[in-house]
Write an enzyme that holds these catalytic residues in place. Structure first.
Site, short mmCIF file in Angstrom:
data_model
loop_
_atom_site.label_atom_id
_atom_site.label_comp_id
_atom_site.label_asym_id
_atom_site.label_seq_id
_atom_site.Cartn_x
_atom_site.Cartn_y
_atom_site.Cartn_z
CG LEU A 129 43.91 51.27 39.28
CD1 LEU A 129 43.76 50.68 37.81
CD2 LEU A 129 45.22 50.89 39.91
N PRO A 156 35.37 55.49 42.28
CG PRO A 156 33.97 57.79 42.66
CD PRO A 156 34.62 56.23 41.72
N GLY A 179 38.50 50.29 45.04
CA GLY A 179 39.90 50.95 45.03
C GLY A 179 40.95 49.50 45.16
CG ASP A 202 55.07 45.71 40.39
OD1 ASP A 202 54.63 45.72 41.39
OD2 ASP A 202 54.79 43.89 39.35
NE ARG A 234 61.35 69.74 77.19
CZ ARG A 234 60.54 71.06 78.43
NH1 ARG A 234 60.95 71.52 77.53
NH2 ARG A 234 59.67 70.78 78.71
CB ILE A 243 60.57 61.93 71.59
CG1 ILE A 243 61.28 60.52 71.24
CG2 ILE A 243 61.41 62.81 71.60
CD1 ILE A 243 61.89 59.67 70.45
N GLY A 260 56.72 65.79 72.97
CA GLY A 260 55.41 66.42 73.42
C GLY A 260 54.83 67.09 73.73
CD GLU A 309 51.86 55.40 44.41
OE1 GLU A 309 52.43 54.50 42.82
OE2 GLU A 309 52.02 56.31 44.04
N1 COS Z 1 53.17 43.06 36.76
C1 COS Z 1 52.18 42.17 35.92
N2 COS Z 1 51.25 41.05 36.02
C2 COS Z 1 50.58 41.43 36.70
C3 COS Z 1 51.00 42.08 38.10
C4 COS Z 1 52.37 42.79 38.13
N3 COS Z 1 52.95 43.18 39.26
N4 COS Z 1 50.00 41.35 39.67
C5 COS Z 1 48.88 41.02 38.82
N5 COS Z 1 49.70 40.62 37.49
C6 COS Z 1 48.75 39.99 36.39
C7 COS Z 1 48.70 38.86 37.07
O1 COS Z 1 49.56 37.15 36.31
C8 COS Z 1 47.06 37.47 36.52
O2 COS Z 1 47.59 37.63 34.58
P1 COS Z 1 47.13 36.41 34.28
O3 COS Z 1 45.39 35.88 34.60
O4 COS Z 1 47.11 36.32 33.55
O5 COS Z 1 47.75 35.01 35.52
C9 COS Z 1 46.49 39.40 36.25
O6 COS Z 1 47.53 40.55 36.06
C10 COS Z 1 44.96 39.22 37.74
O7 COS Z 1 45.83 39.41 38.78
P2 COS Z 1 45.43 39.00 40.33
O8 COS Z 1 44.58 37.71 39.83
O9 COS Z 1 46.31 38.39 41.32
O10 COS Z 1 44.50 40.35 40.10
P3 COS Z 1 43.71 40.58 41.40
O11 COS Z 1 41.91 40.65 41.25
O12 COS Z 1 43.69 39.52 42.58
O13 COS Z 1 44.04 41.33 42.47
C11 COS Z 1 45.65 42.62 43.29
C12 COS Z 1 45.81 41.42 42.70
C13 COS Z 1 44.67 42.96 44.90
C14 COS Z 1 47.44 42.48 43.84
C15 COS Z 1 45.80 44.31 42.70
O14 COS Z 1 44.12 44.44 42.69
C16 COS Z 1 46.37 44.92 43.07
O15 COS Z 1 47.46 45.54 43.85
N6 COS Z 1 45.27 46.26 44.09
C17 COS Z 1 45.58 47.25 44.96
C18 COS Z 1 45.55 48.40 43.75
C19 COS Z 1 46.50 49.90 44.00
O16 COS Z 1 47.62 49.46 44.41
N7 COS Z 1 45.06 51.10 43.79
C20 COS Z 1 45.56 51.73 44.78
C21 COS Z 1 46.19 52.60 42.90
S1 COS Z 1 47.15 54.11 42.97
S2 COS Z 1 46.55 55.66 44.54
#
Ligand code: COS
Length: 387
Positions: free
Chosen positions: A127, A130, A133, A242, A270, A343, A345, A369
């Site tokens: 996902l 660069p 994130g 999730d 220790r 702990i 040291g 994540e």
């Molecule tokens: N499951 C299902 N749908 C989801 C969801 C989830 N967990 N989280 C968000 N959505 C849906 C929302 O319901 C929304 O849909 P609708 O527009 O139909 O209502 C849509 O996705 C957009 O969601 P949202 O408005 O919350 O998006 P944002 O751009 O505000 O981003 C965050 C939300 C910041 C929480 C998200 O971008 C995120 O988790 N970022 C971190 C990414 C990450 O973990 N990167 C590491 C990658 S692996 S190393």
């Protein structure tokens, strides 16, 4: 304390098989692979043969057909011994297999899920870029439909198992004007032209897990290998995260337990100023806080695992439970491993003991994540929207 939970015979059997394997086969090599940064092919292959790489995937698609609690119990045992093996297992199970099982067609499951769930191939999830994130909806890579295939171009970064993966789920923009709603998910095969493994990341911890950039240059992805519909990619990515966050929370729990065991044993052995160091209040209070936070992490993880299991029937999201578990367990891993070094040291700083490895491995759990800041954002949004 986990003995209080009414686990089934199957849960106990899987947990003890994972524990024996981790202690007999991973513990003797963990420090060596951490030092060299080599990928532990042999032990990962054996974990696949034991059914640990697709625990929740139905047997008809090569998995073990067990539940989320089984996954968490087995993963915890692996992570107690080595967090690098743990993340390879977690990504394979939850970021790759779970998403295809939930959103894929039967043909996609046959082609992309079976080999990875059965452990004969390795899966990855891509996902991050660069310049994208935490704000995952701003990716720059593009997929353009051309006849019966999408042409994929772009640069992905921080891909866990990127250097070794056989298959990958990758997220790209198909309609940039629509932002999050213009993202689509694709299943890709690393053997095909246009899939290029890029720079390998030199890392502070989890060094035996392989992480790299992946570059797509005119990679042709047939329409039938698109996961879900066009524009559904962001929701798929979030739903899969999730599940992934429960895995990372469990990884953090395993690291905490290992660091805690080492610290409690050391405090009992220790001596300084004529007594065991554990008899000093400064050390004993640390032990009390470490233990309490570890058991609280465990409860949040079990709650999230049960919520995920329930979601298989109700379809309800468990983002709140998963984010709370990851937030608390990862900050606990940092707290506990930091205290464990203190702990010990000077010996906590030495490569002769594994405590410094636990400390280095713990940090990533607060970052990947979804950072702790992103977990707080997810939790707060859900809580405040419900009022
Ligand atoms: N499951 C299902 N749908 C989801 C969801 C989830 N967990 N989280 C968000 N959505 C849906 C929302 O319901 C929304 O849909 P609708 O527009 O139909 O209502 C849509 O996705 C957009 O969601 P949202 O408005 O919350 O998006 P944002 O751009 O505000 O981003 C965050 C939300 C910041 C929480 C998200 O971008 C995120 O988790 N970022 C971190 C990414 C990450 O973990 N990167 C590491 C990658 S692996 S190393």
């Amino acid at each position: 304390m986990s003995e209080l939970f009414p686990f089934s015979k199957e849960h106990e059997m899987l947990r003890s098989a994972a524990r024996d394997f981790a202690q007999n086969e991973i513990a003797p090599i963990a420090a060596e692979f951490d030092e060299s940064g080599e990928f532990p092919y042999k032990t990962i292959k054996k974990m696949g043969e034991m059914g640990l790489m697709g625990i929740e995937i139905p047997e008809e698609y090569g998995g073990a057909g067990m539940d989320t609690l089984s996954y968490v119990l087995a993963l915890e045992e692996i992570c107690k011994v080595d967090a690098a093996h743990g993340v390879i297992m977690s990504v394979n199970n939850s970021l790759y297999c779970f998403g295809i099982n939930k959103f894929g067609t039967d043909a996609q499951k046959e082609k992309f899920l079976r080999p990875v769930a059965s452990g004969s191939s390795i899966g990855a999830y891509s996902l991050t870029e660069p310049m994208s994130g935490s704000d995952a909806g701003t990716m720059r890579s593009r997929a353009v439909l051309d006849g019966d295939a999408y042409v994929l171009n772009g640069r992905k970064s921080w891909v866990t198992s990127g250097p070794v993966a056989d298959f990958m789920v990758v997220f790209m923009m198909t309609d940039p004007d629509k932002k999050q709603k213009g993202i689509t998910a694709f299943l890709v095969d690393a053997k095909k032209p246009g899939f290029i493994r890029g720079k390998k990341e030199p890392k502070l911890g989890i060094r035996a897990s392989a992480t790299s950039e992946i570059v797509f240059e005119d990679y042709h992805c047939p329409v039938e290998d698109r996961l879900g519909q066009e524009g559904e990619g962001f929701k798929i990515a979030m739903a899969v995260l999730d599940a992934g966050r429960i895995g990372i929370a469990t990884q953090a729990l395993g690291i905490s337990e290992a660091a805690y065991d080492a610290a409690a044993n050391y405090a009992n052995e220790r001596e300084a100023f004529g007594q065991k160091i554990g008899e000093f209040q400064g050390i004993s209070f640390k032990i009390a806080d470490m233990k309490t936070r570890i058991e609280a992490s465990r409860l949040l993880i079990y709650q999230a695992a049960l919520a995920k299991e329930n979601s298989k029937i109700t379809g309800q999201r468990y983002s709140l439970e998963a984010s709370m578990a990851k937030l608390f367990a990862s900050e606990t891993a940092m707290f506990v491993s930091h205290a464990a070094v203190q702990i010990h040291g000077g010996m906590g700083y030495s490569k002769e003991l594994p405590v410094e490895r636990y400390f280095r491995d713990a940090k990533i759990t607060e970052i990947y994540e979804g950072t702790s800041e992103i977990q707080r954002l997810v939790i707060a949004r859900i809580e405040l929207n419900q009022r």
